[in-house]
Design an enzyme around this catalytic site. Structure first.
Site, short mmCIF file in Angstrom:
data_model
loop_
_atom_site.label_atom_id
_atom_site.label_comp_id
_atom_site.label_asym_id
_atom_site.label_seq_id
_atom_site.Cartn_x
_atom_site.Cartn_y
_atom_site.Cartn_z
CB SER A 18 -0.98 -0.05 1.17
OG SER A 18 -2.08 0.80 0.94
CG ASP A 130 -6.75 -3.10 -3.68
OD1 ASP A 130 -7.50 -2.30 -3.08
OD2 ASP A 130 -5.53 -3.14 -3.51
CG HIS A 160 -5.65 -2.81 -0.04
ND1 HIS A 160 -4.96 -2.19 -1.05
CD2 HIS A 160 -5.17 -2.29 1.11
CE1 HIS A 160 -4.10 -1.32 -0.53
NE2 HIS A 160 -4.20 -1.37 0.78
#
Length: 194
Positions: A18, A130, A160
């Site tokens: 991320s 995601d 995700h």
């Protein structure tokens, strides 16, 4: 690690997920590492990705409050990207209530420019379910790094967190216990061994 006799024959491979993946090009260009892995990293500016996330979430369950939050967020992003932003701006006026110093550290960071300077092998992974870092981001990395040795892998059923799911992705699926998909782990191991 580089200076340690114990680790002198080891490769240093850094994995970021991320925001860690978003910053990986800068990290890879700042320190001496052998390889890097980017999992679910946004390629566009963080503030633009956040707006997309808010819009997606409100579309799942449209509410007036959600619409108002989107309007508020867009106003905060507008201040953030204006020439009025400085380190003394109140965090109440900025996206997610984060400090002006935090946002200023990201404003001039352009990952798609920075990643072109990376000379080490890269592995970029993304879940196709995601909604936080969508395939739009994955495809931007891919387009920017075309004709390089960068490896790209996407996973149709993963979110995700690289956990499998079904149907339209939503925050609710994060409330269930899950494990990172075995295929992701195998792909990371294979990349590290190359």
């Amino acid at each position: 690690f580089r200076g340690s006799e114990k680790f002198k024959n080891h490769k240093i491979i850094v994995l970021g997920h991320s925001l860690g993946a978003f910053m990986m090009p800068k990290i890879a260009n700042s320190i001496s590492i052998d390889k890097a892995i980017m999992m679910a990293g946004n390629a566009r500016d963080l503030q633009d990705v956040i707006i997309d996330q808010y819009v997606y979430l409100n579309n799942l369950n449209p509410t007036k409050e959600g619409e108002d939050e989107i309007i508020k967020l867009k106003k905060e992003v507008s201040l953030l990207t204006s020439n009025k932003i400085n380190t003394t701006a109140s965090s109440d006026e900025l996206p997610l209530g984060l400090s002006a110093k935090y946002w200023q550290s990201l404003i001039n960071y352009k990952p798609l420019v920075e990643v072109k300077k990376v000379t080490i092998p890269l592995l970029i992974l993304n879940g196709e379910r995601d909604y936080q870092v969508t395939m739009k981001e994955f495809n931007l990395w891919k387009k920017t790094l075309v004709n390089t040795k960068t490896q790209f892998i996407s996973y149709p059923k993963l979110n995700h967190l690289f956990i499998a799911g079904e149907g339209k992705p939503s925050p609710e699926e994060y409330t269930f216990k899950g494990e990172v998909d075995t295929k992701v782990i195998q792909d990371i191991i294979a990349f590290c061994k190359q």
